[in-house]
Write an enzyme that holds these catalytic residues in place. Structure first.
Site, short mmCIF file in Angstrom:
data_model
loop_
_atom_site.label_atom_id
_atom_site.label_comp_id
_atom_site.label_asym_id
_atom_site.label_seq_id
_atom_site.Cartn_x
_atom_site.Cartn_y
_atom_site.Cartn_z
CG MET A 118 -1.91 -1.18 1.16
SD MET A 118 -3.43 -0.89 2.06
CE MET A 118 -2.81 -0.64 3.71
N GLY B 169 10.96 -2.84 5.53
CA GLY B 169 10.18 -4.08 5.51
C GLY B 169 9.74 -4.40 4.08
CG HIS B 170 6.87 -1.91 2.16
ND1 HIS B 170 6.79 -0.76 2.92
CD2 HIS B 170 5.62 -2.47 2.21
CE1 HIS B 170 5.57 -0.62 3.41
NE2 HIS B 170 4.84 -1.64 3.01
P1 AMP Z 1 1.43 -2.91 3.42
O1 AMP Z 1 2.01 -1.85 2.55
O2 AMP Z 1 1.36 -2.53 4.86
O3 AMP Z 1 0.16 -3.50 2.88
O4 AMP Z 1 2.48 -4.10 3.40
C1 AMP Z 1 2.89 -4.67 2.19
C2 AMP Z 1 3.69 -5.91 2.49
O5 AMP Z 1 4.83 -5.55 3.27
C3 AMP Z 1 2.91 -6.93 3.32
O6 AMP Z 1 3.18 -8.24 2.84
C4 AMP Z 1 3.44 -6.72 4.71
O7 AMP Z 1 3.36 -7.86 5.52
C5 AMP Z 1 4.89 -6.38 4.41
N1 AMP Z 1 5.49 -5.66 5.55
C6 AMP Z 1 5.01 -4.56 6.17
N2 AMP Z 1 5.79 -4.24 7.23
C7 AMP Z 1 6.77 -5.17 7.28
C8 AMP Z 1 7.88 -5.41 8.14
N3 AMP Z 1 8.14 -4.62 9.19
N4 AMP Z 1 8.68 -6.47 7.88
C9 AMP Z 1 8.43 -7.29 6.84
N5 AMP Z 1 7.41 -7.13 5.97
C10 AMP Z 1 6.58 -6.09 6.19
#
Ligand code: AMP
Length: 283
Positions: free
Chosen positions: A32, A38-39
Protein backbone atom coordinates in the site's frame (compact mmCIF):
# COMPACT_ATOMS: atom_id res chain seq x y z
CA UNK A 1 15.42 0.09 -14.35
CA UNK A 2 12.10 1.12 -12.85
CA UNK A 3 8.98 1.74 -14.91
CA UNK A 4 5.92 3.39 -13.40
CA UNK A 5 2.51 2.17 -14.62
CA UNK A 6 -0.60 4.05 -13.55
CA UNK A 7 -3.21 2.57 -15.90
CA UNK A 8 -4.49 -0.99 -15.90
CA UNK A 9 -4.68 -1.08 -19.71
CA UNK A 10 -1.02 -0.16 -19.84
CA UNK A 11 -0.21 -2.88 -17.27
CA UNK A 12 -2.05 -5.52 -19.29
CA UNK A 13 -0.28 -4.46 -22.48
CA UNK A 14 3.17 -4.56 -20.85
CA UNK A 15 2.47 -7.93 -19.25
CA UNK A 16 1.16 -9.34 -22.54
CA UNK A 17 4.21 -8.16 -24.46
CA UNK A 18 6.80 -9.53 -22.03
CA UNK A 19 8.94 -12.06 -23.81
CA UNK A 20 9.69 -14.70 -21.24
CA UNK A 21 11.94 -17.71 -21.70
CA UNK A 22 11.16 -20.91 -19.75
CA UNK A 23 13.91 -19.89 -17.27
CA UNK A 24 12.33 -16.51 -16.58
CA UNK A 25 10.05 -15.85 -13.65
CA UNK A 26 8.02 -12.91 -12.47
CA UNK A 27 8.09 -11.90 -8.82
CA UNK A 28 5.36 -9.74 -7.30
CA UNK A 29 5.25 -7.64 -4.13
CA UNK A 30 1.86 -6.08 -3.31
CA UNK A 31 2.02 -3.02 -1.04
CA UNK A 32 0.00 0.00 0.00
CA UNK A 33 3.06 2.23 -0.37
CA UNK A 34 4.78 4.53 2.11
CA UNK A 35 7.60 2.06 1.66
CA UNK A 36 10.15 1.21 4.35
CA UNK A 37 12.84 -1.41 4.86
CA UNK A 38 10.18 -4.08 5.51
CA UNK A 39 8.78 -3.59 2.01
CA UNK A 40 12.27 -3.29 0.54
CA UNK A 41 13.27 -6.66 2.02
CA UNK A 42 10.42 -8.23 0.02
CA UNK A 43 11.39 -6.40 -3.17
CA UNK A 44 15.04 -7.39 -2.76
CA UNK A 45 14.07 -11.05 -2.32
CA UNK A 46 11.93 -10.88 -5.44
CA UNK A 47 14.75 -9.24 -7.40
CA UNK A 48 17.16 -11.92 -6.29
CA UNK A 49 14.89 -14.84 -7.13
CA UNK A 50 13.21 -13.64 -10.35
CA UNK A 51 14.15 -12.15 -13.69
CA UNK A 52 11.69 -9.29 -13.27
CA UNK A 53 9.64 -7.84 -10.46
CA UNK A 54 6.30 -6.11 -10.21
CA UNK A 55 5.55 -3.98 -7.16
CA UNK A 56 2.04 -2.66 -6.65
CA UNK A 57 1.39 0.50 -4.66
CA UNK A 58 -2.31 0.76 -4.00
CA UNK A 59 -4.20 1.86 -0.91
CA UNK A 60 -7.06 -0.57 -1.34
CA UNK A 61 -10.38 0.94 -0.23
CA UNK A 62 -11.99 -2.50 0.06
CA UNK A 63 -9.86 -3.49 3.05
CA UNK A 64 -10.78 -0.46 5.16
CA UNK A 65 -14.05 -0.18 7.07
CA UNK A 66 -15.78 3.25 6.83
CA UNK A 67 -14.48 4.34 10.27
CA UNK A 68 -10.88 3.29 9.55
CA UNK A 69 -7.87 5.28 8.33
CA UNK A 70 -8.26 4.97 4.52
CA UNK A 71 -8.31 8.75 3.96
CA UNK A 72 -5.34 9.53 6.14
CA UNK A 73 -3.24 6.52 5.10
CA UNK A 74 0.13 7.96 3.95
CA UNK A 75 0.44 8.27 0.18
CA UNK A 76 4.05 9.01 -0.77
CA UNK A 77 4.53 7.80 -4.34
CA UNK A 78 7.51 10.02 -5.14
CA UNK A 79 9.61 8.95 -2.18
CA UNK A 80 8.47 5.34 -2.71
CA UNK A 81 9.83 5.44 -6.26
CA UNK A 82 13.07 7.03 -5.01
CA UNK A 83 13.48 4.19 -2.48
CA UNK A 84 12.89 1.56 -5.16
CA UNK A 85 15.40 3.32 -7.44
CA UNK A 86 17.92 3.38 -4.61
CA UNK A 87 18.08 -0.42 -4.88
CA UNK A 88 19.97 0.16 -8.17
CA UNK A 89 18.50 -2.98 -9.65
CA UNK A 90 19.91 -4.19 -12.96
CA UNK A 91 16.74 -6.22 -13.43
CA UNK A 92 13.47 -4.58 -14.51
CA UNK A 93 11.08 -3.37 -11.81
CA UNK A 94 7.55 -2.42 -12.85
CA UNK A 95 5.71 -0.31 -10.29
CA UNK A 96 1.96 -0.53 -10.74
CA UNK A 97 0.53 2.46 -8.89
CA UNK A 98 -3.04 2.84 -10.20
CA UNK A 99 -3.99 6.49 -10.63
CA UNK A 100 -7.38 5.88 -8.98
CA UNK A 101 -9.16 2.91 -7.32
CA UNK A 102 -11.34 2.70 -10.46
CA UNK A 103 -8.29 1.40 -12.34
CA UNK A 104 -8.41 -1.70 -10.12
CA UNK A 105 -12.14 -1.92 -9.42
CA UNK A 106 -14.04 -0.38 -12.34
CA UNK A 107 -17.62 0.74 -11.82
CA UNK A 108 -19.13 -2.57 -12.93
CA UNK A 109 -16.81 -4.69 -10.78
CA UNK A 110 -18.86 -7.15 -8.65
CA UNK A 111 -16.68 -10.08 -7.59
CA UNK A 112 -15.49 -10.65 -4.02
CA UNK A 113 -13.11 -13.36 -2.82
CA UNK A 114 -13.73 -14.58 0.71
CA UNK A 115 -11.78 -17.12 2.75
CA UNK A 116 -13.86 -18.45 5.64
CA UNK A 117 -12.85 -19.21 9.27
CA UNK A 118 -9.23 -18.01 9.24
CA UNK A 119 -10.49 -14.51 8.51
CA UNK A 120 -12.74 -14.42 11.57
CA UNK A 121 -9.97 -14.83 14.14
CA UNK A 122 -7.43 -12.32 15.55
CA UNK A 123 -7.77 -9.12 13.45
CA UNK A 124 -10.97 -10.46 11.89
CA UNK A 125 -12.83 -9.98 15.17
CA UNK A 126 -12.30 -6.21 15.10
CA UNK A 127 -12.07 -5.92 11.32
CA UNK A 128 -14.71 -8.41 10.08
CA UNK A 129 -14.60 -7.30 6.42
CA UNK A 130 -10.89 -6.54 6.21
CA UNK A 131 -9.56 -9.83 4.84
CA UNK A 132 -12.29 -10.05 2.22
CA UNK A 133 -10.94 -6.75 0.92
CA UNK A 134 -7.40 -8.09 1.00
CA UNK A 135 -8.13 -11.36 -0.82
CA UNK A 136 -10.28 -9.57 -3.38
CA UNK A 137 -7.54 -7.09 -4.26
CA UNK A 138 -4.72 -9.64 -4.16
CA UNK A 139 -6.65 -12.02 -6.41
CA UNK A 140 -7.34 -9.14 -8.78
CA UNK A 141 -3.65 -8.11 -8.80
CA UNK A 142 -2.60 -11.74 -9.29
CA UNK A 143 -4.90 -12.03 -12.29
CA UNK A 144 -3.63 -8.79 -13.85
CA UNK A 145 0.07 -9.42 -13.25
CA UNK A 146 0.15 -13.24 -13.45
CA UNK A 147 3.31 -13.62 -11.34
CA UNK A 148 5.08 -16.91 -10.65
CA UNK A 149 6.19 -15.92 -7.16
CA UNK A 150 4.72 -13.51 -4.64
CA UNK A 151 6.25 -12.09 -1.47
CA UNK A 152 4.47 -11.16 1.75
CA UNK A 153 5.75 -10.04 5.16
CA UNK A 154 5.15 -12.21 8.21
CA UNK A 155 4.41 -8.93 9.99
CA UNK A 156 0.86 -9.49 8.71
CA UNK A 157 0.93 -13.16 9.62
CA UNK A 158 -2.82 -13.72 9.40
CA UNK A 159 -2.90 -12.05 5.98
CA UNK A 160 -0.10 -14.36 4.81
CA UNK A 161 -2.08 -17.44 5.98
CA UNK A 162 -5.26 -16.21 4.32
CA UNK A 163 -3.49 -15.59 0.99
CA UNK A 164 -1.84 -19.03 1.17
CA UNK A 165 -5.27 -20.58 1.75
CA UNK A 166 -6.81 -18.69 -1.17
CA UNK A 167 -3.99 -19.77 -3.49
CA UNK A 168 -4.19 -23.41 -2.35
CA UNK A 169 -7.99 -23.63 -2.44
CA UNK A 170 -8.20 -22.06 -5.89
CA UNK A 171 -5.11 -23.86 -7.23
CA UNK A 172 -3.57 -20.63 -8.40
CA UNK A 173 -0.22 -21.30 -10.07
CA UNK A 174 1.61 -18.83 -7.80
CA UNK A 175 4.10 -19.48 -5.01
CA UNK A 176 3.49 -17.48 -1.84
CA UNK A 177 6.52 -16.69 0.32
CA UNK A 178 6.41 -15.20 3.82
CA UNK A 179 9.47 -13.16 4.84
CA UNK A 180 10.68 -12.21 8.32
CA UNK A 181 9.55 -9.08 10.13
CA UNK A 182 11.96 -6.15 9.82
CA UNK A 183 12.27 -4.21 13.09
CA UNK A 184 13.84 -1.05 14.39
CA UNK A 185 16.75 -1.54 16.79
CA UNK A 186 14.23 -0.89 19.60
CA UNK A 187 12.27 -3.99 18.57
CA UNK A 188 9.36 -2.02 17.09
CA UNK A 189 8.18 -3.67 13.86
CA UNK A 190 8.41 -1.29 10.90
CA UNK A 191 5.00 -0.18 9.70
CA UNK A 192 3.67 2.62 7.53
CA UNK A 193 1.32 3.41 10.41
CA UNK A 194 4.28 4.20 12.72
CA UNK A 195 4.40 7.57 10.95
CA UNK A 196 1.15 8.48 12.75
CA UNK A 197 2.88 8.18 16.14
CA UNK A 198 4.42 10.99 18.20
CA UNK A 199 7.77 10.24 19.87
CA UNK A 200 5.89 9.36 23.10
CA UNK A 201 3.62 7.13 21.02
CA UNK A 202 6.61 5.34 19.53
CA UNK A 203 7.92 4.68 23.02
CA UNK A 204 4.50 3.40 24.14
CA UNK A 205 4.33 1.16 21.06
CA UNK A 206 7.30 -0.84 22.35
CA UNK A 207 4.91 -2.51 24.81
CA UNK A 208 3.57 -4.58 21.91
CA UNK A 209 6.84 -6.24 20.90
CA UNK A 210 7.97 -6.49 24.53
CA UNK A 211 4.89 -8.39 25.68
CA UNK A 212 5.02 -10.72 22.68
CA UNK A 213 8.62 -11.39 23.58
CA UNK A 214 7.77 -12.14 27.24
CA UNK A 215 4.95 -14.53 26.33
CA UNK A 216 7.19 -16.26 23.77
CA UNK A 217 9.98 -16.65 26.35
CA UNK A 218 7.55 -18.36 28.77
CA UNK A 219 6.37 -20.75 26.05
CA UNK A 220 9.95 -21.49 25.10
CA UNK A 221 10.79 -22.65 28.60
CA UNK A 222 7.66 -24.82 28.67
CA UNK A 223 5.55 -22.63 30.98
CA UNK A 224 2.43 -22.80 28.84
CA UNK A 225 -0.05 -21.91 31.59
CA UNK A 226 2.03 -18.95 32.74
CA UNK A 227 2.24 -17.71 29.15
CA UNK A 228 -1.55 -17.96 28.78
CA UNK A 229 -2.03 -16.22 32.11
CA UNK A 230 0.31 -13.37 31.19
CA UNK A 231 -1.52 -12.84 27.88
CA UNK A 232 -4.89 -12.83 29.68
CA UNK A 233 -3.89 -10.49 32.50
CA UNK A 234 -2.16 -8.11 30.11
CA UNK A 235 -5.33 -7.66 28.05
CA UNK A 236 -7.49 -7.32 31.14
CA UNK A 237 -5.26 -4.68 32.73
CA UNK A 238 -4.52 -2.50 29.71
CA UNK A 239 -7.53 -1.47 27.63
CA UNK A 240 -5.30 -0.52 24.70
CA UNK A 241 -4.83 -4.17 23.80
CA UNK A 242 -7.21 -5.39 21.10
CA UNK A 243 -5.86 -8.92 21.53
CA UNK A 244 -2.82 -10.83 22.70
CA UNK A 245 -3.23 -14.49 21.80
CA UNK A 246 -1.29 -17.72 21.61
CA UNK A 247 -2.54 -19.87 18.74
CA UNK A 248 -1.54 -22.81 16.60
CA UNK A 249 0.47 -21.18 13.81
CA UNK A 250 -0.90 -23.01 10.76
CA UNK A 251 -4.59 -23.00 11.65
CA UNK A 252 -5.01 -20.17 14.18
CA UNK A 253 -6.83 -22.72 16.34
CA UNK A 254 -6.43 -22.97 20.11
CA UNK A 255 -3.22 -24.91 20.79
CA UNK A 256 -3.37 -28.45 22.13
CA UNK A 257 -0.76 -30.57 23.91
CA UNK A 258 0.33 -31.75 20.46
CA UNK A 259 0.93 -28.24 19.09
CA UNK A 260 4.52 -27.68 18.00
CA UNK A 261 4.28 -24.44 16.05
CA UNK A 262 2.81 -21.38 17.76
CA UNK A 263 2.04 -17.84 16.74
CA UNK A 264 1.97 -15.26 19.52
CA UNK A 265 0.05 -12.38 18.02
CA UNK A 266 -0.96 -8.98 19.34
CA UNK A 267 -2.83 -5.86 18.30
CA UNK A 268 -2.33 -2.74 20.39
CA UNK A 269 -3.74 0.77 20.11
CA UNK A 270 -1.36 3.72 20.48
CA UNK A 271 -2.76 7.23 20.01
CA UNK A 272 -5.72 5.78 18.04
CA UNK A 273 -3.40 3.89 15.69
CA UNK A 274 -3.84 0.14 15.74
CA UNK A 275 -0.51 -1.67 15.51
CA UNK A 276 -0.01 -5.40 14.98
CA UNK A 277 2.94 -7.68 15.54
CA UNK A 278 3.64 -11.34 16.19
CA UNK A 279 6.27 -13.95 16.94
CA UNK A 280 6.45 -17.47 15.57
CA UNK A 281 7.77 -20.23 17.78
CA UNK A 282 8.46 -23.87 16.95
CA UNK A 283 9.11 -26.11 19.95
P1 AMP B 1 1.43 -2.91 3.42
O1 AMP B 1 2.01 -1.85 2.55
O2 AMP B 1 1.36 -2.53 4.86
O3 AMP B 1 0.16 -3.50 2.88
O4 AMP B 1 2.48 -4.10 3.40
C1 AMP B 1 2.89 -4.67 2.19
C2 AMP B 1 3.69 -5.91 2.49
O5 AMP B 1 4.83 -5.55 3.27
C3 AMP B 1 2.91 -6.93 3.32
O6 AMP B 1 3.18 -8.24 2.84
C4 AMP B 1 3.44 -6.72 4.71
O7 AMP B 1 3.36 -7.86 5.52
C5 AMP B 1 4.89 -6.38 4.41
N1 AMP B 1 5.49 -5.66 5.55
C6 AMP B 1 5.01 -4.56 6.17
N2 AMP B 1 5.79 -4.24 7.23
C7 AMP B 1 6.77 -5.17 7.28
C8 AMP B 1 7.88 -5.41 8.14
N3 AMP B 1 8.14 -4.62 9.19
N4 AMP B 1 8.68 -6.47 7.88
C9 AMP B 1 8.43 -7.29 6.84
N5 AMP B 1 7.41 -7.13 5.97
C10 AMP B 1 6.58 -6.09 6.19
Amino acid sequence: MTQLITKTNELLKIRHELKLTPEDSIGFVPTMGNLHQGHLSLIEESLQKNSLTFVSIFVNPKQFAPHEDFNKYPRTLESDLALINSLNSKKPIYVYAPATPLEVFPENYLTQIYVRELTQKLCGKTRPTHFEGVTTVVYRLFSLIRPHNSYFGLKDYQQYLVIQKMVNDLNLPINVFGLPIVREASGLALSSRNSFLSSEGKAAALTLAQLLHKVTALLKKGSFNEALQLAKITCENDKYWDYLEILEADTLNTPTLQTKKFVIAGAYYVEKTRLIDNQLLTL
